[in-house]
Design a protein around this motif. Structure first.
Motif, PDB file in Angstrom:
ATOM      1  N   PRO A 240      66.219 -12.451  -1.040  1.00 23.38           N
ATOM      2  CA  PRO A 240      67.643 -12.721  -1.221  1.00 23.38           C
ATOM      3  C   PRO A 240      68.151 -12.464  -2.635  1.00 23.38           C
ATOM      4  O   PRO A 240      69.365 -12.384  -2.834  1.00 23.38           O
ATOM      5  CB  PRO A 240      67.769 -14.202  -0.843  1.00 23.38           C
ATOM      6  CG  PRO A 240      66.398 -14.771  -1.034  1.00 23.38           C
ATOM      7  CD  PRO A 240      65.464 -13.667  -0.703  1.00 23.38           C
ATOM      8  N   THR A 244      71.783  -9.010  -1.694  1.00 27.45           N
ATOM      9  CA  THR A 244      72.956  -9.842  -1.919  1.00 27.45           C
ATOM     10  C   THR A 244      74.158  -9.223  -1.198  1.00 27.45           C
ATOM     11  O   THR A 244      74.055  -8.112  -0.660  1.00 27.45           O
ATOM     12  CB  THR A 244      73.255  -9.908  -3.423  1.00 27.45           C
ATOM     13  OG1 THR A 244      73.539  -8.561  -3.872  1.00 27.45           O
ATOM     14  CG2 THR A 244      72.062 -10.457  -4.206  1.00 27.45           C
ATOM     15  N   SER A 288      78.811 -20.293  -3.402  1.00 33.65           N
ATOM     16  CA  SER A 288      77.881 -19.334  -3.988  1.00 33.65           C
ATOM     17  C   SER A 288      78.378 -18.809  -5.327  1.00 33.65           C
ATOM     18  O   SER A 288      79.574 -18.617  -5.538  1.00 33.65           O
ATOM     19  CB  SER A 288      77.672 -18.156  -3.034  1.00 33.65           C
ATOM     20  OG  SER A 288      76.874 -17.157  -3.634  1.00 33.65           O
ATOM     21  N   LEU A 316      75.099 -13.233   6.328  1.00 35.52           N
ATOM     22  CA  LEU A 316      74.701 -14.312   5.423  1.00 35.52           C
ATOM     23  C   LEU A 316      73.422 -13.903   4.708  1.00 35.52           C
ATOM     24  O   LEU A 316      72.336 -13.959   5.272  1.00 35.52           O
ATOM     25  CB  LEU A 316      74.480 -15.614   6.195  1.00 35.52           C
ATOM     26  CG  LEU A 316      75.684 -16.551   6.335  1.00 35.52           C
ATOM     27  CD1 LEU A 316      76.081 -17.125   4.995  1.00 35.52           C
ATOM     28  CD2 LEU A 316      76.860 -15.863   7.006  1.00 35.52           C
ATOM     29  N   THR A 317      73.548 -13.459   3.459  1.00 38.10           N
ATOM     30  CA  THR A 317      72.375 -12.949   2.750  1.00 38.10           C
ATOM     31  C   THR A 317      71.418 -14.060   2.336  1.00 38.10           C
ATOM     32  O   THR A 317      70.262 -13.788   2.025  1.00 38.10           O
ATOM     33  CB  THR A 317      72.797 -12.131   1.518  1.00 38.10           C
ATOM     34  OG1 THR A 317      73.599 -12.950   0.653  1.00 38.10           O
ATOM     35  CG2 THR A 317      73.593 -10.896   1.943  1.00 38.10           C
ATOM     36  N   PHE A 318      71.879 -15.283   2.330  1.00 39.45           N
ATOM     37  CA  PHE A 318      70.993 -16.444   2.260  1.00 39.45           C
ATOM     38  C   PHE A 318      71.743 -17.642   2.811  1.00 39.45           C
ATOM     39  O   PHE A 318      72.908 -17.871   2.480  1.00 39.45           O
ATOM     40  CB  PHE A 318      70.508 -16.764   0.844  1.00 39.45           C
ATOM     41  CG  PHE A 318      69.462 -17.844   0.833  1.00 39.45           C
ATOM     42  CD1 PHE A 318      68.162 -17.557   1.199  1.00 39.45           C
ATOM     43  CD2 PHE A 318      69.782 -19.145   0.500  1.00 39.45           C
ATOM     44  CE1 PHE A 318      67.189 -18.554   1.241  1.00 39.45           C
ATOM     45  CE2 PHE A 318      68.822 -20.144   0.525  1.00 39.45           C
ATOM     46  CZ  PHE A 318      67.515 -19.840   0.895  1.00 39.45           C
ATOM     47  N   ASP A 319      71.063 -18.421   3.648  1.00 43.31           N
ATOM     48  CA  ASP A 319      71.680 -19.589   4.269  1.00 43.31           C
ATOM     49  C   ASP A 319      70.863 -20.836   3.955  1.00 43.31           C
ATOM     50  O   ASP A 319      69.826 -21.084   4.564  1.00 43.31           O
ATOM     51  CB  ASP A 319      71.771 -19.391   5.790  1.00 43.31           C
ATOM     52  CG  ASP A 319      72.353 -20.617   6.485  1.00 43.31           C
ATOM     53  OD1 ASP A 319      73.048 -21.408   5.817  1.00 43.31           O
ATOM     54  OD2 ASP A 319      72.120 -20.757   7.704  1.00 43.31           O
ATOM     55  N   LYS A 337      66.559 -15.475   4.216  1.00 41.54           N
ATOM     56  CA  LYS A 337      67.015 -14.147   3.824  1.00 41.54           C
ATOM     57  C   LYS A 337      67.327 -13.311   5.068  1.00 41.54           C
ATOM     58  O   LYS A 337      68.095 -12.356   4.993  1.00 41.54           O
ATOM     59  CB  LYS A 337      65.950 -13.437   2.988  1.00 41.54           C
ATOM     60  CG  LYS A 337      64.660 -13.129   3.758  1.00 41.54           C
ATOM     61  CD  LYS A 337      63.656 -12.380   2.916  1.00 41.54           C
ATOM     62  CE  LYS A 337      62.431 -11.963   3.732  1.00 41.54           C
ATOM     63  NZ  LYS A 337      61.471 -11.197   2.925  1.00 41.54           N
ATOM     64  N   GLU A 371      76.938 -15.758   0.858  1.00 42.22           N
ATOM     65  CA  GLU A 371      75.862 -16.736   0.937  1.00 42.22           C
ATOM     66  C   GLU A 371      76.430 -18.081   1.372  1.00 42.22           C
ATOM     67  O   GLU A 371      77.605 -18.373   1.144  1.00 42.22           O
ATOM     68  CB  GLU A 371      75.179 -16.915  -0.425  1.00 42.22           C
ATOM     69  CG  GLU A 371      74.390 -15.726  -0.914  1.00 42.22           C
ATOM     70  CD  GLU A 371      73.698 -16.026  -2.238  1.00 42.22           C
ATOM     71  OE1 GLU A 371      72.525 -15.667  -2.387  1.00 42.22           O
ATOM     72  OE2 GLU A 371      74.336 -16.639  -3.121  1.00 42.22           O
ATOM     73  N   MET A 373      75.707 -21.680   0.306  1.00 45.34           N
ATOM     74  CA  MET A 373      74.959 -22.434  -0.693  1.00 45.34           C
ATOM     75  C   MET A 373      75.516 -23.861  -0.833  1.00 45.34           C
ATOM     76  O   MET A 373      76.375 -24.278  -0.054  1.00 45.34           O
ATOM     77  CB  MET A 373      75.002 -21.694  -2.033  1.00 45.34           C
ATOM     78  CG  MET A 373      74.456 -20.257  -1.958  1.00 45.34           C
ATOM     79  SD  MET A 373      72.706 -20.168  -1.539  1.00 45.34           S
ATOM     80  CE  MET A 373      71.991 -20.502  -3.139  1.00 45.34           C
TER      81      MET A 373
END
Length: 455
Positions: A240, A244, A288, A316-319, A337, A371, A373
């Motif tokens: 991740p 991005t 994020s 969602l590039t990171f959850d 990721k 993201e 976050m």
């Protein structure tokens, strides 16, 4: 003994070196010292060859064998196998007898023979009357043939490969060669881009000794689909701190630049999305430190446009789950990721279209990349957000973020003219994996006809 030490501020510290401010490098951004490409460094050359297996020379000969091609216990080899066996000083007969190779589907046996052909692998294909281009379940027979040849190429560290059949089954020969190329190129892939010393298969070229007059076109089509799938793999496997929202936008930009005659790209920044009142999407992205990127890649084929389609991917590039954070055993937060898998598939499809350039269609590829976050400014359980069409949505769980980003993305794509169909692809819920397992995707449609068309 005590000593009073004057506190040193960042400005004070930097003044020692003549600087007025202190800047810290983002140590999570590995692209600064480990460049990440979206295209493979090496392309394997796959071609349709001519001639007979016994006349070929190279590192590995992979031979697809049907059960009926093998002799009974008292019989002897005949046809293609007998000719090849004679040229290899009895190596084929030795494989069959020593390893009791019977040509059963899924079986294979390799040996090193030396000479002009260094290695031979026999790959079982089952009964010739059962051979089909499409399997009732899973990969086709010819895809598994290509995959088995790739596995043998890795084991033998072959640089050159030939793939042949003992006989042609009653199927389209060109399509069969395309399926085999597809299986080969998918299976030869290895994930090694982020290793300290990047490694990979040695294979440089593969020659299919079947395919007929339509084989070259079928192989080219297979290569286009594999190129799209490889891009999807590159994006999904990337950590991740590489993949991005900006990285997804970069992938879309590279696709557009590779085929400017058919592609147009628009990337909406946060302010653009605010102007469109995308409250659901921006509510997810708010916590994020990375800015969201709303990607709209439009494919317009040559000729009269007869069909318009929208394809939306969850990005969602990171959850992290937000305030309903993913925690504890089984939360899979370290795997989050992959929550941009839908957008990876969408960009992979776009890559394939850039190579095939089908006529008469218009496709809108849309990704709401961001993201999910945790931060003081992020959405909270209990918040009420407003979608771009004015509908209010109460947030009961911040880890149900995918449907929020998709809602604004789907609303956006529906405003791109009269579309014949809209498809969205998403890693929407872990419940799907619990219900169906890791190898089956869930498919929902507004009608049986629509679902069947996607299937």
């Amino acid at each position: 003994m005590t000593q009073n030490v004057e506190p040193m501020t960042a400005d004070h510290c930097c003044s020692c070196f003549g600087n007025s401010s202190l800047q810290f490098a983002d140590m999570t951004d590995i692209s600064a010292w480990h460049p990440v490409s979206l295209t493979p460094k090496k392309q394997i050359n796959v071609s349709i060859g001519s001639g007979y297996p016994q006349d070929w020379s190279g590192d590995l000969l992979a031979l697809g064998v049907f059960e009926g091609d093998l002799p009974s216990k008292e019989g002897s080899l005949s046809g293609c196998l007998a000719t090849l066996d004679a040229s290899l000083d009895g190596a084929i007969e030795d494989i069959i007898q020593t390893y009791e190779f019977k040509g059963k589907e899924g079986s294979q046996q390799a040996v090193r023979v030396g000479g002009k052909i260094k290695n031979v692998v026999l790959i079982g294909l089952g009964k010739v009357e059962d051979a089909a281009l499409e399997a009732k379940w899973g990969l086709s027979l010819f895809q598994t043939l290509g995959a088995a040849a790739a596995a043998a190429a890795k084991t033998t560290k072959a640089r050159t490969l030939a793939l042949a059949l003992t006989q042609l089954p009653p199927v389209d020969e060109g399509e069969a060669s395309g399926k085999a190329a597809n299986g080969l190129l998918h299976a030869i892939y290895e994930t090694s881009r982020f290793k300290s010393s990047e490694t990979g298969p040695k294979l440089e070229s593969a020659e299919l000794l079947f395919g007929g007059k339509d084989g070259a076109a079928a192989v080219q089509r297979a290569q286009a689909f594999v190129a799209g799938a490889t891009l999807t793999r590159y994006l999904v496997e990337a950590p991740p701190n590489v993949c991005t929202p900006a990285h997804l936008a970069q992938a879309a930009e590279e696709i557009a630049e590779s085929a400017p005659d058919v592609y147009q790209l628009k990337v909406l920044e946060k302010a653009d999305c605010e102007a469109l009142k995308m409250g659901l999407y921006l509510g997810v992205a708010e916590a994020s430190a990375l800015p969201p990127k709303f990607i709209h890649l439009t494919y317009t084929g040559a000729g009269e446009i007869k069909r318009r389609v929208g394809i939306v991917g969850k990005g969602l590039t990171f959850d992290s789950g937000g305030y309903n954070i993913k925690a504890g055993a089984g939360s899979m937060i370290e795997m989050m990721k992959i929550d941009m898998g839908g957008s990876g598939a969408v960009l992979g499809a776009a890559k394939t279209l850039a190579l095939l350039k089908p006529e008469g269609i218009e496709v809108h590829f849309v990704i709401a990349a961001c993201e999910n976050m945790v931060a003081g400014g992020g959405m909270r359980p209990g918040d009420i957000l407003v979608a771009s069409n004015g509908k209010t949505v109460e947030i009961n769980n911040t880890d149900a973020e995918g449907r929020l980003t998709l809602a604004d993305a789907l609303l956006y794509v529906q405003n791109q003219g009269q579309l014949d169909a809209v498809v969205d692809i998403a890693t929407l819920t872990g419940a799907c994996m619990i219900a169906l397992g890791p190898a089956i995707a869930g498919l929902y449609g507004s009608s049986d006809a629509a679902a069947e068309a996607v299937h």
